[in-house]
Design a protein around this motif. Structure first.
Motif, PDB file in Angstrom:
ATOM      1  N   UNK A  51       0.828  -1.215   0.000  1.00  0.00           N
ATOM      2  CA  UNK A  51       0.000   0.000   0.000  1.00  0.00           C
ATOM      3  C   UNK A  51       0.862   1.265   0.000  1.00  0.00           C
ATOM      4  N   UNK A  54      -1.406   7.410  -3.243  1.00  0.00           N
ATOM      5  CA  UNK A  54      -1.328   7.842  -4.639  1.00  0.00           C
ATOM      6  C   UNK A  54      -2.302   9.006  -4.811  1.00  0.00           C
ATOM      7  N   UNK A  57      -4.782   9.330  -1.822  1.00  0.00           N
ATOM      8  CA  UNK A  57      -5.575   8.197  -1.336  1.00  0.00           C
ATOM      9  C   UNK A  57      -4.714   6.938  -1.368  1.00  0.00           C
ATOM     10  N   UNK A  58      -4.973   6.028  -0.438  1.00  0.00           N
ATOM     11  CA  UNK A  58      -4.193   4.796  -0.472  1.00  0.00           C
ATOM     12  C   UNK A  58      -4.523   3.988  -1.726  1.00  0.00           C
ATOM     13  N   UNK A  59      -3.500   3.286  -2.201  1.00  0.00           N
ATOM     14  CA  UNK A  59      -3.667   2.430  -3.380  1.00  0.00           C
ATOM     15  C   UNK A  59      -2.723   1.255  -3.224  1.00  0.00           C
ATOM     16  N   UNK A  60      -3.097   0.149  -3.821  1.00  0.00           N
ATOM     17  CA  UNK A  60      -2.200  -1.009  -3.811  1.00  0.00           C
ATOM     18  C   UNK A  60      -1.269  -0.889  -5.009  1.00  0.00           C
ATOM     19  N   UNK A  64      -1.472  -1.476  -9.508  1.00  0.00           N
ATOM     20  CA  UNK A  64      -1.390  -0.234 -10.273  1.00  0.00           C
ATOM     21  C   UNK A  64      -0.140  -0.340 -11.132  1.00  0.00           C
TER      22      UNK A  64
END
Lengths: 163, 293
Positions: A51, A54, A57-60, A64
């Motif tokens: 994590x 991005x 906001x959090x993103x994996x 991505x």
């Protein structure tokens, strides 16, 4: 097969690179930006270790592609501390033994940072629900939950001071 | 767990995206939020020649209040819908359902267009679209067309989309003011795909009777299931426990579940009946049911 130029801000630093389209953001951050605090566990969006933040906001980062983050602002766990001053979440994890092997910790810290920004005083149930996308195999989560509660109190107090 | 080599094109407009898909004759794949597609690429279950990324298309990122419906652009993130006050007022079933999609981190990236086009039968959004008779707006080389949810979802990960069409928007009818909504989902862990999930939106009449009910089920067929017989049974009835139980049995009867590693068809049918009863009870709280009884 194409390679593409990407430029993004990683922890406040502008980085450019030339990547294959198939390169994940996680691999770009680890291998091209030396942000090895981005941990890769499952590489298919289940464990939460990769994590990052991005564009706020959090993103994996394993789900991505680096090319998708062209022009974006990225923060990894390396961007969490202010120099040698740990973030209150990091302090609380240290004080409360919220980690053992530490593999899941970067993802958990960034996920909990987002939770506390949205919900400064979460219940234990809300903390656990928010943690449910991050797998920890060491702690049994109890000390993580306690650390998050402590950090939430510290962050609330510091925002009250500023207020 | 690394994607196979592929080409990548960042679409500059919907027309550009459609053109690239048409040129690649079925070997192109649309990338929206990537929360389903990138794992499929990593596992090499999907190996397209070219990815067409819609990430730069701000024109597909809007929520619009239209007369009678809300239009949601395909690139709107699940999390944006979940916390939208417009959606909460106009289509209350949507945010309640989307809270069951993965985790916040996944909902921050996953889009409504992506989930719709992916058409996982266990996914929440397709079932909500089916329950509410939403329309899917798709755009191809010869322009746009609108497909009702009943026709859009055709099978396991299979939709009415042509290889050179993309989902550009969802048109979701507004619910009547005061509509009661509930979702009951059974999954092994919080955030997992549903083994079965039941979605209900119920309108009450002036004397507390059920004016109309809309019910759909995820995870109990190759497509989201609409429980029409249950809806008919409920219409005009007082929401007594016996009526809700009978309707729940009808919901289970509408499903055609399958065996997989998560559960047998028989098991899915059984828990559908239980979840449907709980879902209706949740939408119609006990106090109101006993006063109506």
């Amino acid at each position: 097969m194409t390679s593409l130029d990407v430029t993004m801000t990683v922890n406040g630093r502008t980085v450019t690179g030339r990547v294959e389209a198939r390169r994940t953001l996680a691999d770009f951050l680890r291998k091209d930006c030396a942000a090895t605090g981005v941990h890769l566990g499952c590489e298919h969006g289940v464990c939460g270790a990769c994590t990052v933040v991005l564009d706020g906001c959090t993103a994996r980062s394993c789900c991505t592609l680096a090319v998708q983050a062209d022009g974006a602002e990225v923060m990894t766990v390396e961007g969490l501390a202010d120099g040698t001053d740990l973030h209150p979440l990091q302090e609380a994890f240290w004080a409360r033994h919220g980690l053992q092997c530490g593999f899941c910790t970067p993802g958990i810290l960034l996920t909990m940072r987002e939770l506390l920004a949205d919900n400064p005083d979460p219940s234990e149930e809300e903390i656990r629900e928010s943690l449910s996308g991050n797998i920890c195999r060491c702690t049994g989560y109890q000390f993580i939950v306690e650390a998050v509660k402590d950090a939430a109190a510290v962050l609330r107090a510091s925002s009250a001071d500023r207020g | 767990m690394k994607p196979a080599p592929l080409d990548y094109i960042r679409a500059t407009s919907v027309a550009h995206a459609v053109q690239v898909l048409a040129e690649n004759d079925g070997d192109g794949k649309v990338l929206a939020g990537g929360q389903s597609l990138v794992p499929l690429l990593a596992m090499r279950l999907s190996q397209p020649t070219v990815l067409v990324d819609l990430g730069g298309l701000g024109e597909l990122s809007y929520i619009r209040d239209e007369s009678g419906h809300v239009e949601i652009g395909a690139m709107v993130r699940a999390r944006t819908v979940e916390i939208s006050s417009l959606i909460a007022d106009a289509v209350p079933l949507l945010p309640v359902a989307l809270r069951h999609v993965g985790h916040v981190t996944i909902r921050n990236r996953g889009t409504v267009g992506g989930s719709t086009a992916h058409a996982d039968p266990a996914a929440e959004l397709p079932a909500v679209l089916r329950a509410l008779d939403a329309d899917v707006v798709v755009t191809g080389p010869s322009g746009s067309r609108t497909i009702g949810a009943a026709d859009f979802f055709q099978g396991f990960l299979t939709t009415a989309l042509a290889p050179d069409e993309i989902v550009t928007a969802l048109r979701v009818p507004k619910s009547a003011p005061g509509t009661r909504v509930a979702v009951q989902e059974f999954a092994r862990r919080h955030g997992d795909f549903a083994i079965v999930a039941v979605f209900a939106a119920v309108e009450l009449g002036a004397s507390g009777e059920i004016a109309a009910a809309r019910i759909a089920v995820a995870g109990a067929d190759q497509v989201p299931v609409r429980a029409a017989a249950a809806e008919e049974l409920l219409a005009g009835q007082d929401p007594s426990p016996a009526v809700l139980r009978a309707a729940a049995a009808e919901v289970a009867g509408a499903t055609r579940p399958f065996d997989d590693i998560h559960g047998t068809a028989d098991y899915r049918k059984k828990i559908t009946a239980v979840l449907a009863r709980r879902c209706l009870e949740q939408a119609l709280p006990t106090a109101e049911r006993s006063s109506a009884a």
